[in-house]
Write an enzyme that holds these catalytic residues in place. Structure first.
Site, mmCIF file in Angstrom:
data_model
loop_
_atom_site.group_PDB
_atom_site.id
_atom_site.type_symbol
_atom_site.label_atom_id
_atom_site.label_comp_id
_atom_site.label_asym_id
_atom_site.label_seq_id
_atom_site.Cartn_x
_atom_site.Cartn_y
_atom_site.Cartn_z
ATOM 1 N N CYS A 3 9.675 -55.757 26.595
ATOM 2 C CA CYS A 3 10.947 -55.823 27.353
ATOM 3 C C CYS A 3 11.163 -54.595 28.244
ATOM 4 C CB CYS A 3 12.124 -56.007 26.397
ATOM 5 S SG CYS A 3 12.586 -54.495 25.509
ATOM 6 N N CYS A 26 10.102 -51.998 18.879
ATOM 7 C CA CYS A 26 11.107 -51.807 19.923
ATOM 8 C C CYS A 26 12.498 -51.948 19.303
ATOM 9 C CB CYS A 26 10.931 -52.824 21.051
ATOM 10 S SG CYS A 26 12.232 -52.669 22.290
ATOM 11 N N ASN A 76 2.829 -44.738 -14.101
ATOM 12 C CA ASN A 76 3.480 -43.665 -13.340
ATOM 13 C C ASN A 76 3.204 -42.332 -14.030
ATOM 14 O OD1 ASN A 76 5.038 -43.503 -10.922
ATOM 15 N ND2 ASN A 76 6.803 -42.835 -12.100
ATOM 16 N N HIS A 128 7.878 -51.663 3.644
ATOM 17 C CA HIS A 128 8.607 -50.615 4.377
ATOM 18 C C HIS A 128 7.919 -50.266 5.699
ATOM 19 C CE1 HIS A 128 10.842 -49.117 0.491
ATOM 20 N NE2 HIS A 128 11.323 -50.236 0.972
ATOM 21 N N GLU A 183 5.471 -40.172 -14.731
ATOM 22 C CA GLU A 183 6.561 -39.963 -15.693
ATOM 23 C C GLU A 183 7.380 -41.253 -15.717
ATOM 24 O OE1 GLU A 183 8.387 -36.694 -13.714
ATOM 25 O OE2 GLU A 183 9.215 -37.956 -12.144
ATOM 26 N N VAL A 193 3.756 -46.352 3.783
ATOM 27 C CA VAL A 193 3.500 -46.608 5.194
ATOM 28 C C VAL A 193 2.093 -46.144 5.602
ATOM 29 C CG1 VAL A 193 5.936 -46.619 5.847
ATOM 30 C CG2 VAL A 193 4.685 -44.448 5.841
ATOM 31 N N ASP A 194 1.332 -45.598 4.629
ATOM 32 C CA ASP A 194 -0.066 -45.255 4.928
ATOM 33 C C ASP A 194 -0.923 -46.526 4.818
ATOM 34 O OD1 ASP A 194 -1.256 -45.617 2.194
ATOM 35 O OD2 ASP A 194 0.026 -43.916 1.670
HETATM 36 C C1 BJW Z 1 2.604 -40.335 -9.520
HETATM 37 C C2 BJW Z 1 1.694 -39.403 -9.121
HETATM 38 C C3 BJW Z 1 0.382 -39.660 -9.482
HETATM 39 C C4 BJW Z 1 3.537 -38.703 -8.435
HETATM 40 N N1 BJW Z 1 0.110 -40.729 -10.178
HETATM 41 N N2 BJW Z 1 2.397 -41.409 -10.221
HETATM 42 C C5 BJW Z 1 23.481 -48.633 -4.094
HETATM 43 C C6 BJW Z 1 22.884 -49.422 -5.075
HETATM 44 C C7 BJW Z 1 21.773 -50.189 -4.788
HETATM 45 C C8 BJW Z 1 21.212 -50.173 -3.524
HETATM 46 C C9 BJW Z 1 21.798 -49.394 -2.560
HETATM 47 C C10 BJW Z 1 22.925 -48.649 -2.840
HETATM 48 N N3 BJW Z 1 23.281 -47.978 -1.703
HETATM 49 C C11 BJW Z 1 22.382 -48.286 -0.735
HETATM 50 C C12 BJW Z 1 21.482 -49.156 -1.229
HETATM 51 C C13 BJW Z 1 20.323 -49.745 -0.545
HETATM 52 C C14 BJW Z 1 19.243 -48.738 -0.227
HETATM 53 C C15 BJW Z 1 18.879 -47.965 -1.495
HETATM 54 O O1 BJW Z 1 18.081 -48.380 -2.301
HETATM 55 N N4 BJW Z 1 19.437 -46.780 -1.685
HETATM 56 C C16 BJW Z 1 19.168 -46.000 -2.893
HETATM 57 C C17 BJW Z 1 18.929 -44.564 -2.526
HETATM 58 C C18 BJW Z 1 20.303 -46.225 -3.864
HETATM 59 N N5 BJW Z 1 18.097 -49.510 0.224
HETATM 60 C C19 BJW Z 1 17.963 -49.894 1.483
HETATM 61 O O2 BJW Z 1 18.748 -49.548 2.361
HETATM 62 C C20 BJW Z 1 16.791 -50.821 1.770
HETATM 63 N N6 BJW Z 1 17.262 -51.963 2.468
HETATM 64 C C21 BJW Z 1 18.110 -52.827 1.890
HETATM 65 O O3 BJW Z 1 18.547 -52.675 0.755
HETATM 66 O O4 BJW Z 1 18.403 -53.909 2.680
HETATM 67 C C22 BJW Z 1 19.356 -54.867 2.182
HETATM 68 C C23 BJW Z 1 18.766 -55.863 1.237
HETATM 69 C C24 BJW Z 1 19.628 -56.602 0.456
HETATM 70 C C25 BJW Z 1 19.137 -57.540 -0.431
HETATM 71 C C26 BJW Z 1 17.771 -57.774 -0.520
HETATM 72 C C27 BJW Z 1 16.933 -57.066 0.271
HETATM 73 C C28 BJW Z 1 17.434 -56.100 1.133
HETATM 74 C C29 BJW Z 1 15.768 -50.122 2.657
HETATM 75 C C30 BJW Z 1 15.086 -48.995 1.952
HETATM 76 C C31 BJW Z 1 14.157 -48.271 2.917
HETATM 77 C C32 BJW Z 1 13.462 -47.105 2.247
HETATM 78 N N7 BJW Z 1 12.759 -46.380 3.240
HETATM 79 C C33 BJW Z 1 11.911 -45.271 2.840
HETATM 80 C C34 BJW Z 1 11.334 -44.619 4.120
HETATM 81 C C35 BJW Z 1 10.259 -45.551 4.701
HETATM 82 C C36 BJW Z 1 9.494 -44.920 5.796
HETATM 83 C C37 BJW Z 1 8.835 -43.631 5.379
HETATM 84 O O5 BJW Z 1 7.850 -43.612 4.621
HETATM 85 O O6 BJW Z 1 9.330 -42.592 5.855
HETATM 86 O O7 BJW Z 1 10.856 -45.734 2.001
HETATM 87 S S1 BJW Z 1 12.734 -44.049 1.808
HETATM 88 C C38 BJW Z 1 11.342 -43.729 0.768
HETATM 89 O O8 BJW Z 1 11.624 -44.168 -0.575
HETATM 90 C C39 BJW Z 1 10.217 -44.635 1.288
HETATM 91 C C40 BJW Z 1 9.602 -45.103 0.021
HETATM 92 O O9 BJW Z 1 8.848 -46.275 0.258
HETATM 93 C C41 BJW Z 1 10.771 -45.288 -0.882
HETATM 94 C C42 BJW Z 1 10.427 -45.305 -2.358
HETATM 95 O O10 BJW Z 1 9.888 -44.071 -2.751
HETATM 96 P P1 BJW Z 1 8.716 -44.032 -3.835
HETATM 97 O O11 BJW Z 1 7.501 -44.648 -3.279
HETATM 98 O O12 BJW Z 1 9.220 -44.564 -5.120
HETATM 99 O O13 BJW Z 1 8.439 -42.448 -3.922
HETATM 100 P P2 BJW Z 1 9.153 -41.352 -4.852
HETATM 101 O O14 BJW Z 1 8.811 -40.036 -4.297
HETATM 102 O O15 BJW Z 1 10.573 -41.650 -5.065
HETATM 103 O O16 BJW Z 1 8.453 -41.536 -6.282
HETATM 104 C C43 BJW Z 1 7.084 -41.243 -6.473
HETATM 105 C C44 BJW Z 1 6.750 -41.523 -7.921
HETATM 106 O O17 BJW Z 1 5.362 -41.344 -8.094
HETATM 107 C C45 BJW Z 1 7.457 -40.600 -8.923
HETATM 108 O O18 BJW Z 1 8.030 -41.353 -9.978
HETATM 109 C C46 BJW Z 1 6.330 -39.702 -9.460
HETATM 110 O O19 BJW Z 1 6.487 -39.360 -10.826
HETATM 111 C C47 BJW Z 1 5.135 -40.588 -9.273
HETATM 112 N N8 BJW Z 1 3.895 -39.861 -9.063
HETATM 113 N N9 BJW Z 1 2.390 -38.395 -8.434
HETATM 114 C C48 BJW Z 1 1.100 -41.600 -10.538
HETATM 115 N N10 BJW Z 1 -0.579 -38.772 -9.146
#
Ligand code: BJW
Length: 231
Positions: free
Chosen positions: A136, A114, A198, A106, A200, A90-91
């Site tokens: 609205c 809204c 990545n 995201h 790891e 989100v940055d």
């Molecule tokens: C480095 C490094 C360096 C460090 N160099 N690497 C069961 C099964 C399957 C799905 C689901 C389920 N139950 C629920 C769901 C769905 C759910 C979901 O996935 N849940 C899981 C927890 C299981 N998903 C949703 O609800 C999504 N919507 C959805 O599914 O709608 C229905 C749909 C159906 C069909 C098609 C499409 C849609 C919505 C998900 C919303 C996520 N929101 C967030 C917050 C956003 C706002 C905010 O920023 O606050 O998004 S949560 C958070 O996680 C944020 C991120 O974008 C997202 C991913 O995180 P990310 O970027 O991977 O970060 P990290 O910290 O996890 O990993 C960082 C990595 O970097 C690590 O591996 C490090 O090693 C590495 N790293 N330093 C290179 N220097």
């Protein structure tokens, strides 16, 4: 021309000083997901959620793009085909690094949404509880970010790009959040070569043709140089 689709996550911005979510000491070690990243959490305690995002907006505004963001922008400029950047972040560091047409699946800290009518506008530096929607007038302004249980943005566009990708790269994401975690399978189905960069191995590491481990500021510029050098 050959299309490259790149998915990025919090790891690409880590070396710009922004916290990841699931690493040790990351955002989810300090805040409960249910409280700050769900619509139910916002309904329960909007002040807490605005506080969480106001602090992150302020922090992100101070951050500078790093060598990984700049390298992807260079790839976009110099690659003869399309380079599509889809970010979960989100940055705005991809844009600050020179990238164009970034898909923020995201949402963005720069946006307000809204909760009543879905109107979107530019967020002020600090959002407060009950701010009115300019369209609205409902007192329902929230950060324009995608929380758990909500549909990410531009999914049709993303799936279309994945189906036509020659190369799919996943950078700095743990592969724990869907639907982004399944993009690699969409890309494979479309015939793409897949690579993960990545720190790891991610949750879905074994699905990729190639895994390059290390900090993004080192691995991404090297990978971009290799791609641009081999054409
Ligand atoms: C480095 C490094 C360096 C460090 N160099 N690497 C069961 C099964 C399957 C799905 C689901 C389920 N139950 C629920 C769901 C769905 C759910 C979901 O996935 N849940 C899981 C927890 C299981 N998903 C949703 O609800 C999504 N919507 C959805 O599914 O709608 C229905 C749909 C159906 C069909 C098609 C499409 C849609 C919505 C998900 C919303 C996520 N929101 C967030 C917050 C956003 C706002 C905010 O920023 O606050 O998004 S949560 C958070 O996680 C944020 C991120 O974008 C997202 C991913 O995180 P990310 O970027 O991977 O970060 P990290 O910290 O996890 O990993 C960082 C990595 O970097 C690590 O591996 C490090 O090693 C590495 N790293 N330093 C290179 N220097």
């Amino acid at each position: 021309m050959e299309k490259i689709v790149i998915l990025t996550g919090a790891g690409i911005s880590a070396e710009s000083g922004l916290s990841t979510f699931r690493d040790e000491g990351g955002l989810w070690a300090q805040h409960r997901i249910e409280d700050v990243a769900t619509p139910e959490g916002f309904a329960r305690d909007p002040a807490l959620v605005h506080g969480f995002y106001n602090a992150r907006r302020a922090h992100a505004a101070q951050a500078k793009p790093n060598a990984a963001h700049s390298a992807l922008a260079r790839l976009q400029r110099d690659w003869p085909g399309d380079v599509i950047i889809v970010t979960q972040n989100v940055d705005s560091l991809h844009e600050a690094g020179g990238a164009e047409d970034v898909i923020h699946m995201h949402g963005s800290l720069a946006g307000a949404l809204c909760a009543a009518c879905g109107h979107r506008w530019a967020a002020p530096p600090e959002m407060a509880v009950g701010e009115p929607c300019p369209a609205c007038h409902a007192p329902a302004a929230r950060p324009d970010v995608v929380w758990f249980g909500e549909m990410p943005y531009q999914m049709d566009v993303i799936y279309d790009h994945l189906a036509n990708a020659r190369i799919f790269a996943s950078i700095g994401t743990s592969g724990q959040v869907y639907p982004a975690a399944a993009f690699v399978h969409e890309a494979i189905a479309g015939g793409a070569r897949t690579v993960e960069l990545n720190l790891e191995p991610s949750a879905g590491s074994s699905s990729f043709d190639e895994t390059i481990l290390g900090p993004a500021t080192e691995t991404v510029p090297r990978w971009v140089n290799k791609l641009l050098g081999q054409r």
